[in-house]
Motif scaffolding. Structure first.
Motif, short mmCIF file in Angstrom:
data_model
loop_
_atom_site.label_atom_id
_atom_site.label_comp_id
_atom_site.label_asym_id
_atom_site.label_seq_id
_atom_site.Cartn_x
_atom_site.Cartn_y
_atom_site.Cartn_z
N GLU A 1 0.86 -1.18 0.00
CA GLU A 1 0.00 0.00 0.00
C GLU A 1 0.90 1.23 0.00
O GLU A 1 1.76 1.37 0.87
N LEU A 2 0.68 2.11 -0.96
CA LEU A 2 1.37 3.39 -1.00
C LEU A 2 0.39 4.43 -0.51
O LEU A 2 -0.70 4.57 -1.06
N ILE A 3 0.77 5.17 0.51
CA ILE A 3 -0.13 6.15 1.12
C ILE A 3 0.66 7.37 1.54
O ILE A 3 1.82 7.26 1.94
N ASP A 4 0.03 8.54 1.45
CA ASP A 4 0.75 9.79 1.76
C ASP A 4 0.32 10.40 3.09
O ASP A 4 0.58 11.57 3.34
N ALA A 5 -0.33 9.62 3.94
CA ALA A 5 -0.78 10.13 5.23
C ALA A 5 -0.23 9.26 6.35
O ALA A 5 0.01 8.06 6.17
N SER A 6 -0.06 9.87 7.52
CA SER A 6 0.42 9.13 8.68
C SER A 6 -0.68 8.23 9.22
O SER A 6 -1.86 8.41 8.91
N ILE A 7 -0.33 7.30 10.07
CA ILE A 7 -1.32 6.42 10.68
C ILE A 7 -2.29 7.23 11.55
O ILE A 7 -3.48 6.90 11.63
N ASP A 8 -1.82 8.31 12.17
CA ASP A 8 -2.71 9.17 12.96
C ASP A 8 -3.74 9.85 12.06
O ASP A 8 -4.92 9.94 12.41
N GLU A 9 -3.30 10.33 10.90
CA GLU A 9 -4.23 10.96 9.96
C GLU A 9 -5.25 9.94 9.45
O GLU A 9 -6.44 10.26 9.33
N ILE A 10 -4.81 8.73 9.17
CA ILE A 10 -5.73 7.68 8.70
C ILE A 10 -6.73 7.32 9.79
O ILE A 10 -7.92 7.11 9.51
N ALA A 11 -6.29 7.27 11.03
CA ALA A 11 -7.22 6.98 12.13
C ALA A 11 -8.30 8.05 12.20
O ALA A 11 -9.49 7.74 12.35
#
Length: 166
Positions: free
Chosen positions: A139-149
């Motif tokens: 998975e390529l993602i440009d957000a932190s895990i905190d932002e995703i939460a």
């Protein structure tokens, strides 16, 4: 007890040199260890058998932290094949990148394949799933895990823990 999930993930590959080139070319990984061979005496302990198991392994590290270990089995040799998420136990591993479209282009230039026609937006995040040359899902993602939460809580309020999570 402090724990970090950013240590490493181990990936089975058919050709360790090709796989390493992919992660170096696509993501700028660098060798922490060059490929080396683990012979049966220790390999059987590490892999819990089978008798005579032998493999090569190398470690690649990423500039932003974390690593991957690549494993190529020399004995027994079995073909690698992608496993659908509903059949496997590891669904994917995620790499946070600054620019998802640019990372997707680098993946494809290096021999990887997109699983989705285009990157998708989820709130302020952009995400796409790709396959490495051995069929491992990344998975390529440009957000932190905190932002995703936080994005998750917006769509699924019941997912928010009752007690604060660090």
């Amino acid at each position: 007890m402090p724990v970090s999930a950013h240590h490493h993930v181990g990936l089975r590959v058919a050709d360790i040199d090709r796989a390493a080139r992919f992660y170096v070319d696509a993501f700028g990984a660098r060798f922490k260890t060059l490929p080396y061979t683990i012979e049966p005496d220790f390999a059987e302990i590490v892999m819990d058998g089978p008798p005579g198991v032998t493999f090569q392994v190398c470690t690649l590290v990423f500039e932003g932290g974390g690593a991957i270990e690549l494993f190529e089995f020399k004995h027994p040799v079995k073909p690698t094949a992608p496993i659908h998420a509903t059949d496997g136990t590891i669904i994917h591993f995620g790499l946070q990148v600054d620019d998802v479209p640019a990372a997707l282009e680098a993946v494809e230039r290096a021999g990887g394949k997109r699983l989705w026609a285009q990157p998708n937006s989820w709130g302020t995040a952009t995400v796409v799933y790709v396959l490495d040359p051995d069929g491992n899902v990344v998975e390529l993602i440009d957000a932190s895990i905190d932002e995703i939460a936080e994005l998750t809580f917006e769509s699924f309020p019941q997912a928010r823990p009752q007690e604060p999570v660090a």
